[in-house]
Design an enzyme around this catalytic site. Structure first.
Site, short mmCIF file in Angstrom:
data_model
loop_
_atom_site.label_atom_id
_atom_site.label_comp_id
_atom_site.label_asym_id
_atom_site.label_seq_id
_atom_site.Cartn_x
_atom_site.Cartn_y
_atom_site.Cartn_z
N LYS A 53 1.00 -1.16 -0.05
CA LYS A 53 -0.01 0.25 -0.22
C LYS A 53 0.89 1.08 -0.09
CE LYS A 53 -3.75 -2.36 -0.14
NZ LYS A 53 -2.96 -3.78 -0.22
N GLU B 299 -3.56 6.35 8.04
CA GLU B 299 -4.17 7.64 7.42
C GLU B 299 -5.25 8.06 7.98
OE1 GLU B 299 -5.29 5.79 3.58
OE2 GLU B 299 -7.33 5.26 4.30
N LYS C 13 -16.81 -6.39 3.69
CA LYS C 13 -18.20 -6.18 2.69
C LYS C 13 -18.92 -7.32 2.95
CE LYS C 13 -15.13 -5.93 -0.72
NZ LYS C 13 -14.62 -5.75 -1.80
#
Length: 239
Positions: A116, A201, A238
């Protein structure tokens, strides 16, 4: 490249779905399983199955054992599903070296998007909007410093650097939660991806998760499957 038999390097429902898809194309499918998955349904729906050494998640991360299983069952391709070795560039390279077709991205693509840090760096270079964050593996001290830089009401998301799918990923709404969340994320990342590195983040709340899925056949033919709203989630996975 064509092939006749596929080893499904996963377990559970996803493995069962892949087996059925493979069979629908007239191809053979081999399942693998850990000692504690010996009664799983995906074994029963496959044409044959091979036991892996070890138990739990670790068994499905054993690249050499998976490749040996593919070779011993005369498979000429490996489908990783998602999770486990699906984003492991070294596994994709090992498949190629063993003469097996890895049904997934090229190793170079996995290197880029499986890390990432590299993916965020490329996105920045291409002018893609990103949330503020640290584009590298961080220590607990780094995470605390970044959280502090966001001010009194700041909050962050800790994420696994080498994986996705909601594993090794937790929000931190205040500093008192940081130490525990950081350790849990590292532990989850290590168990799921064999790599405990994490990055951070800024947390974006009330966001929607929209995906566009793309598939290619290795010949240059590429198609997309439209978009889908993946905002309904449980524990950042999900539903």
């Amino acid at each position: 490249m064509s092939f006749n038999k596929v080893l499904v390097a996963n377990r559970g429902e996803i493995a069962g779905r892949i087996v059925r898809a493979v069979n629908s194309l007239g191809l053979g499918a081999t399942a693998i399983y850990s000692k504690d998955d010996s009664e799983s349904l995906h074994i029963k729906v496959a044409d044959d199955s091979i036991a892996l050494p070890g138990k739990g998640v670790a068994a499905y991360l054993d690249a050499s054992a998976i490749i040996s299983a593919a070779q011993s069952s005369q498979c000429d391709a490996v489908h990783p599903g998602y999770g486990f070795v699906a984003e492991n560039a070294e596994f994709a390279r090992a498949c190629k070296a063993a003469g097996l077709t890895f049904i997934g991205p090229e190793p170079e693509t996995l290197d880029l998007f499986g890390d990432k840090s590299a993916a965020r760096t490329l996105a920045t270079k291409l002018g893609v909007a990103l949330l503020p964050g640290l584009n590298e593996a961080v220590s607990l001290a780094d995470a605390r410093s970044f959280l502090s830089s966001l001010g009194n009401n700041g909050s962050i998301m800790i994420k696994a650097l080498a994986g996705g799918g909601g594993r090794g990923m937790r929000p931190v709404l205040n500093e008192s939660e940081l130490d525990k969340a950081f350790k849990i994320c590292q532990s989850e990342a290590k168990a799921a991806f064999g790599d405990d590195r994490v990055y951070v983040e800024k947390l974006l709340t009330h966001a929607r998760h929209i995906e566009v899925q793309i598939a290619g056949d290795g010949t240059g033919a590429v198609c997309h499957f439209g978009d889908r709203d993946c905002s309904l989630q449980r524990r950042r996975q999900k539903i």
